[in-house]
Motif scaffolding. Structure first.
Motif, PDB file in Angstrom:
ATOM      1  N   ASN A  25       0.920  -1.061  -0.106  1.00  0.00           N
ATOM      2  CA  ASN A  25       0.050   0.066   0.030  1.00  0.00           C
ATOM      3  C   ASN A  25       0.838   1.240  -0.028  1.00  0.00           C
ATOM      4  O   ASN A  25       0.378   2.446  -0.216  1.00  0.00           O
ATOM      5  CB  ASN A  25      -0.923   0.224   1.075  1.00  0.00           C
ATOM      6  N   ARG A  48      -1.359  -4.190   6.379  1.00  0.00           N
ATOM      7  CA  ARG A  48      -1.690  -4.603   7.520  1.00  0.00           C
ATOM      8  C   ARG A  48      -2.950  -3.746   8.116  1.00  0.00           C
ATOM      9  O   ARG A  48      -3.783  -3.964   8.795  1.00  0.00           O
ATOM     10  CB  ARG A  48      -0.333  -4.109   8.660  1.00  0.00           C
ATOM     11  N   LEU A  74      -2.474  -8.783   6.178  1.00  0.00           N
ATOM     12  CA  LEU A  74      -1.139  -9.434   6.563  1.00  0.00           C
ATOM     13  C   LEU A  74      -0.451  -8.626   7.460  1.00  0.00           C
ATOM     14  O   LEU A  74       0.018  -7.704   7.085  1.00  0.00           O
ATOM     15  CB  LEU A  74      -0.272  -9.908   5.424  1.00  0.00           C
ATOM     16  N   SER A 151      16.346  -5.821   1.085  1.00  0.00           N
ATOM     17  CA  SER A 151      17.221  -5.518   2.052  1.00  0.00           C
ATOM     18  C   SER A 151      17.595  -3.994   1.963  1.00  0.00           C
ATOM     19  O   SER A 151      16.830  -3.240   1.628  1.00  0.00           O
ATOM     20  CB  SER A 151      18.743  -6.434   1.913  1.00  0.00           C
ATOM     21  N   TYR A 179      17.786  -2.242  13.139  1.00  0.00           N
ATOM     22  CA  TYR A 179      17.544  -2.194  11.577  1.00  0.00           C
ATOM     23  C   TYR A 179      18.782  -2.930  10.903  1.00  0.00           C
ATOM     24  O   TYR A 179      18.274  -3.724   9.978  1.00  0.00           O
ATOM     25  CB  TYR A 179      17.252  -0.616  11.313  1.00  0.00           C
ATOM     26  N   PRO A 211      16.779  -0.607  -2.460  1.00  0.00           N
ATOM     27  CA  PRO A 211      16.390   0.572  -3.263  1.00  0.00           C
ATOM     28  C   PRO A 211      17.284   1.993  -3.290  1.00  0.00           C
ATOM     29  O   PRO A 211      16.818   2.796  -3.714  1.00  0.00           O
ATOM     30  CB  PRO A 211      15.148   0.882  -2.709  1.00  0.00           C
TER      31      PRO A 211
HETATM   32  N1  LIG Z   1      12.943   3.900   1.318  1.00  0.00           N
HETATM   33  C1  LIG Z   1      14.264   3.809   1.540  1.00  0.00           C
HETATM   34  O1  LIG Z   1      15.135   4.619   1.225  1.00  0.00           O
HETATM   35  C2  LIG Z   1      14.651   2.204   1.843  1.00  0.00           C
HETATM   36  C3  LIG Z   1      15.932   1.992   1.694  1.00  0.00           C
HETATM   37  C4  LIG Z   1      16.460   0.914   2.001  1.00  0.00           C
HETATM   38  C5  LIG Z   1      15.617  -0.245   2.213  1.00  0.00           C
HETATM   39  N2  LIG Z   1      14.306   0.075   2.284  1.00  0.00           N
HETATM   40  C6  LIG Z   1      13.473  -1.134   2.575  1.00  0.00           C
HETATM   41  O2  LIG Z   1      12.177  -1.125   1.401  1.00  0.00           O
HETATM   42  C7  LIG Z   1      11.125  -1.639   1.981  1.00  0.00           C
HETATM   43  C8  LIG Z   1       9.947  -0.939   1.908  1.00  0.00           C
HETATM   44  O3  LIG Z   1       9.805   0.348   2.564  1.00  0.00           O
HETATM   45  P1  LIG Z   1       9.582   1.736   1.875  1.00  0.00           P
HETATM   46  O4  LIG Z   1      10.496   2.281   1.884  1.00  0.00           O
HETATM   47  O5  LIG Z   1       8.402   1.451   0.760  1.00  0.00           O
HETATM   48  O6  LIG Z   1       8.710   2.285   3.216  1.00  0.00           O
HETATM   49  P2  LIG Z   1       7.173   2.638   3.435  1.00  0.00           P
HETATM   50  O7  LIG Z   1       6.440   3.516   2.639  1.00  0.00           O
HETATM   51  O8  LIG Z   1       6.826   2.897   5.049  1.00  0.00           O
HETATM   52  O9  LIG Z   1       6.348   1.191   3.283  1.00  0.00           O
HETATM   53  C9  LIG Z   1       6.488   0.028   4.034  1.00  0.00           C
HETATM   54  C10 LIG Z   1       5.419  -0.907   4.039  1.00  0.00           C
HETATM   55  O10 LIG Z   1       5.722  -2.061   4.969  1.00  0.00           O
HETATM   56  C11 LIG Z   1       4.303  -2.160   5.744  1.00  0.00           C
HETATM   57  N3  LIG Z   1       4.459  -2.624   7.024  1.00  0.00           N
HETATM   58  C12 LIG Z   1       5.188  -2.015   7.942  1.00  0.00           C
HETATM   59  N4  LIG Z   1       5.037  -3.080   9.189  1.00  0.00           N
HETATM   60  C13 LIG Z   1       4.164  -4.043   8.887  1.00  0.00           C
HETATM   61  C14 LIG Z   1       3.622  -5.125   9.363  1.00  0.00           C
HETATM   62  N5  LIG Z   1       3.956  -5.558  10.561  1.00  0.00           N
HETATM   63  N6  LIG Z   1       3.088  -5.994   8.704  1.00  0.00           N
HETATM   64  C15 LIG Z   1       2.866  -5.787   7.213  1.00  0.00           C
HETATM   65  N7  LIG Z   1       3.177  -4.782   6.667  1.00  0.00           N
HETATM   66  C16 LIG Z   1       4.038  -3.602   7.183  1.00  0.00           C
HETATM   67  C17 LIG Z   1       3.951  -0.687   5.698  1.00  0.00           C
HETATM   68  O11 LIG Z   1       2.493  -0.610   6.190  1.00  0.00           O
HETATM   69  P3  LIG Z   1       1.883   0.741   6.680  1.00  0.00           P
HETATM   70  O12 LIG Z   1       1.715   1.546   5.487  1.00  0.00           O
HETATM   71  O13 LIG Z   1       0.352   0.237   7.254  1.00  0.00           O
HETATM   72  O14 LIG Z   1       2.696   1.143   7.580  1.00  0.00           O
HETATM   73  C18 LIG Z   1       4.259  -0.156   4.300  1.00  0.00           C
HETATM   74  O15 LIG Z   1       2.974  -0.471   3.430  1.00  0.00           O
HETATM   75  C19 LIG Z   1      11.426  -1.898   3.430  1.00  0.00           C
HETATM   76  O16 LIG Z   1      11.880  -3.466   3.604  1.00  0.00           O
HETATM   77  C20 LIG Z   1      12.866  -1.026   3.697  1.00  0.00           C
HETATM   78  O17 LIG Z   1      13.451  -1.586   4.791  1.00  0.00           O
HETATM   79  C21 LIG Z   1      13.553   1.328   1.988  1.00  0.00           C
END
Ligand SMILES: NC(=O)c1ccc[n+]([C@@H]2O[C@H](COP(=O)([O-])OP(=O)(O)OC[C@H]3O[C@@H](n4cnc5c(N)ncnc54)[C@H](OP(=O)(O)O)[C@@H]3O)[C@@H](O)[C@H]2O)c1
Length: 307
Positions: A25, A48, A74, A151, A179, A211
């Protein structure tokens, strides 16, 4: 590849493919869902919060009316939610081509999941470990299936300590350390999973992606919104849009040339931004002993066996 760089234009036709994206989402997951459905895949967007999920699904359907998105609840911080999800998914589907273990949280204060796991390791690693194990039978039945684990560059700051794996009672807990460990776990798990597939001659690939630094909601756990607004002019130099940040996981999931055990990330600015290419993770992520220990511990903690 059609051009100099891999983009969503390089994603092959995905008609007939079934894809699960966790955390679909928001941020990278949202962009990945959009790209998968635009190529004809049926996507299970797991969230979630179903309210947030409905909004995200509508948002995508407004621009891609034919998008086939199935919304399913989930919570990766709750083993019974993972069990319920996998039971329901298997009741209604006979195949799973691509599992993208994308959801995550970053740098939250010390807290526990429903099952008593430290929250970052519990959500980012153990939740996805359990999910993958519970979906293993359907992945096995689907020829050429893939598991993509998301990752981070932050894996480089992760240190494995099996004596205090989950910072018992907050002992030694630092949000960034936990983290980093969870993101190192994502890689150790990917490489061990690929080994498991090869040893058991299972026609499935395990591939990792990161990413770089992407503009999503991830930073909202640790940085107040007003600080982000102030920092924005400076961050523009190294932060890329979520649509670019999703490319490594999309390439890992769909490039016919991608191999099991590879790691995809951005190709410029020290991997903080750019187009997806094969990158190298650090030495710690390739420690076979740690991979095996983590696997055994994760099976024990989640009570999910890979067989
Ligand atoms: N953005 C970056 O620069 C970056 C860098 C390195 C790695 N990453 C990795 O990329 C992945 C995606 O993150 P994003 O950057 O897209 O962040 P984001 O916009 O915060 O999205 C994270 C997603 O994970 C969901 N989530 C969190 N806790 C959860 C749970 N207990 N059960 C199910 N879903 C859950 C969130 O749901 P809600 O919307 O309900 O919170 C959201 O849909 C993550 O694994 C992160 O570690 C991101």
């Amino acid at each position: 590849m059609n051009g100099k760089h891999w983009t969503t234009k390089d994603i092959p036709d995905l008609k007939g493919k079934t894809v699960i994206v966790t955390g679909g989402n928001s941020g990278l997951g949202f962009e990945a869902v959009k790209a998968f459905v635009s190529k004809g895949a049926i996507v299970i967007m797991t969230c979630r919060s179903t309210i947030k999920g409905e909004i995200a699904r509508e948002n995508i359907k407004n621009s891609i009316p034919k998008a086939e998105i199935i919304l399913m609840e989930l919570d990766l911080a709750n083993l019974s939610s993972i069990q319920n999800f996998s039971d329901k998914f298997k009741q209604s589907h006979t195949k799973l081509d691509i599992l993208v273990n994308n959801a995550g949280i970053m740098m939250v204060p010390y807290a526990l999941t429903v099952d008593g796991f430290e929250k970052q390791i519990g959500t980012n690693h153990l939740g996805h470990f359990a999910l993958t194990g519970l979906l293993l039978d359907i992945l096995k039945k689907t020829p050429g299936s893939r598991v993509v684990n998301v990752s981070s560059l932050a894996h480089k700051s992760g240190v494995m300590d099996f004596d205090n794996f989950m910072y018992n009672n907050g002992n030694g807990y630092k949000p960034m350390k936990a983290y980093g460990r969870s993101k190192l776990c994502n890689l150790l798990f990917t490489y061990e999973l690929q080994h498991f597939f090869e040893t058991n001659q299972i026609d499935c690939k395990a591939i990792a992606a990161h990413p770089g630094v992407s503009d999503t909601n991830l930073f909202s756990h640790s940085i107040p919104k007003w600080v982000m607004v102030l920092l924005r002019p400076f961050t523009l130099f190294f932060i890329q849009p979520a649509s670019m940040g999703a490319l490594p996981e999309l390439r890992a999931a769909t490039d016919p040339m991608a191999k099991g055990g590879e790691f995809y990330g951005p190709n410029s600015h020290s991997e903080m931004k750019g187009f997806p290419t094969v990158v190298q993770s650090n030495q710690a992520s390739h420690r076979i002993d740690d991979g095996k220990k983590l696997w055994q511990l994760s099976e024990k903690l989640t009570s999910v066996q890979f067989k």
